[in-house]
Motif scaffolding. Structure first.
Motif, PDB file in Angstrom:
ATOM      1  N   MET A   1      29.972  25.440 -41.033  1.00  0.00           N
ATOM      2  CA  MET A   1      28.874  24.489 -41.149  1.00  0.00           C
ATOM      3  C   MET A   1      29.375  23.212 -41.814  1.00  0.00           C
ATOM      4  SD  MET A   1      25.179  25.042 -42.982  1.00  0.00           S
ATOM      5  CE  MET A   1      23.952  23.740 -42.934  1.00  0.00           C
ATOM      6  N   PRO A   2      29.090  22.045 -41.227  1.00  0.00           N
ATOM      7  CA  PRO A   2      29.601  20.801 -41.806  1.00  0.00           C
ATOM      8  C   PRO A   2      28.951  20.498 -43.146  1.00  0.00           C
ATOM      9  CG  PRO A   2      28.055  20.338 -40.027  1.00  0.00           C
ATOM     10  CD  PRO A   2      28.313  21.806 -40.001  1.00  0.00           C
ATOM     11  N   ALA A   7      28.302  15.536 -41.960  1.00  0.00           N
ATOM     12  CA  ALA A   7      27.134  15.318 -41.116  1.00  0.00           C
ATOM     13  C   ALA A   7      26.729  13.852 -41.121  1.00  0.00           C
ATOM     14  CB  ALA A   7      25.975  16.183 -41.610  1.00  0.00           C
ATOM     15  N   PHE A   8      26.798  13.221 -42.285  1.00  0.00           N
ATOM     16  CA  PHE A   8      26.424  11.804 -42.379  1.00  0.00           C
ATOM     17  C   PHE A   8      27.390  10.935 -41.591  1.00  0.00           C
ATOM     18  CE2 PHE A   8      26.149   7.755 -44.930  1.00  0.00           C
ATOM     19  CZ  PHE A   8      24.872   7.418 -44.512  1.00  0.00           C
ATOM     20  N   ARG A   9      28.663  11.210 -41.713  1.00  0.00           N
ATOM     21  CA  ARG A   9      29.668  10.444 -40.966  1.00  0.00           C
ATOM     22  C   ARG A   9      29.448  10.603 -39.466  1.00  0.00           C
ATOM     23  NH1 ARG A   9      34.334   8.561 -43.183  1.00  0.00           N
ATOM     24  NH2 ARG A   9      33.911   9.843 -45.024  1.00  0.00           N
TER      25      ARG A   9
END
Length: 252
Positions: A1-2, A7-9
């Motif tokens: 899971m990131p 996830a934001f990037r």
């Protein structure tokens, strides 16, 4: 899971023209929860909005109070949060990155106006400082480098393009030519392949839509303190209405 940072990037990558990433700007935990509950995938605190919520003028919030406010926002939601930390408050890169990460934020805005003098910083010296920040940040913090030339009255897009190239070379993940005229946005889009953050107004119907800004070259949209000021205006309307309905007011 990131991770949240990953996830934001990823939210900045592979976006279609006309579909920029929209990041509302919460100024406290309550507004953060409202935006998250509405379905937005990430948030970006505005320093001016946070300042107003804390009773300070824009640019006058002590660093300790700003970091504490960002921490309350990040703690209130499960989605990624980026923090506007102005020009870094004079902190060395290692300490600045550590303090941002301690808040729970996974991104930050850093502007190239000197907070004390309100004068544009030398672009190459600023790029060198940004390179140190980005080296400390690694993959844990997504740096959005604000370009203040248009804000400071430098209308030549070539100066903004120069700074954009330098800041991207320094490692910035996104650039933010604040106050860029929409007609000049395509020129800056040609200057870099990096994501471009564009300010959108919430007050004027005559300004380009979010989709139009995307088609002109924006990858990401933020609103500065616009959402906080709109909320403040709504509260002022409620306050006047309550006051006018108070006991004996009709007789005055």
């Amino acid at each position: 899971m990131p991770t949240k940072a990953q996830a934001f990037r990823a939210l900045h990558r592979g976006r279609e023209s006309g579909d920029p990433l929209v990041l509302p700007g919460p100024w406290d935990a309550m507004s953060a929860r409202a935006f998250a509950d509405a379905g937005f995938p990430a948030l970006a605190t505005p320093s001016a909005g946070v300042a107003a919520s804390l009773g300070h003028e824009d640019g006058a919030t002590p660093a300790k109070e700003m970091f504490a406010a960002v921490a309350r926002v990040a703690r209130a939601v499960d989605i990624p949060v980026s923090a506007d930390v102005e020009d870094g408050y004079g902190l060395p890169p290692k300490e600045l990155v550590a303090r941002i990460l301690q808040t729970g934020a996974v991104g930050c805005n850093l502007e190239d106006t000197d907070g004390a003098t309100k004068v544009l910083k030398d672009p190459r010296r600023h790029a060198d400082w940004l390179a140190e920040v980005c080296a400390e940040a690694g993959e844990e913090l997504f740096v959005n480098a604000r370009v203040d030339t248009f804000l400071r009255g430098v209308s030549d897009p070539a100066e903004a393009a120069l700074r954009i190239r330098l800041y991207v070379e320094a490692g910035a993940g996104c650039v933010y030519p604040i106050s860029v005229p929409s007609a000049q946005l395509p020129l800056l889009r040609e200057a870099t392949d990096a994501p471009i953050n564009v300010f959108a107004s919430v007050a004027s119907a005559s300004d380009p839509s979010i989709a139009e800004l995307g088609r002109l070259g924006a990858t990401r949209i933020t609103f500065g303190p616009g959402l906080q000021r709109r909320t403040q205006a709504a509260v002022a309307d409620i306050a006047r209405e309550l006051y006018e309905k108070g006991p004996g007011r009709a007789k005055l």
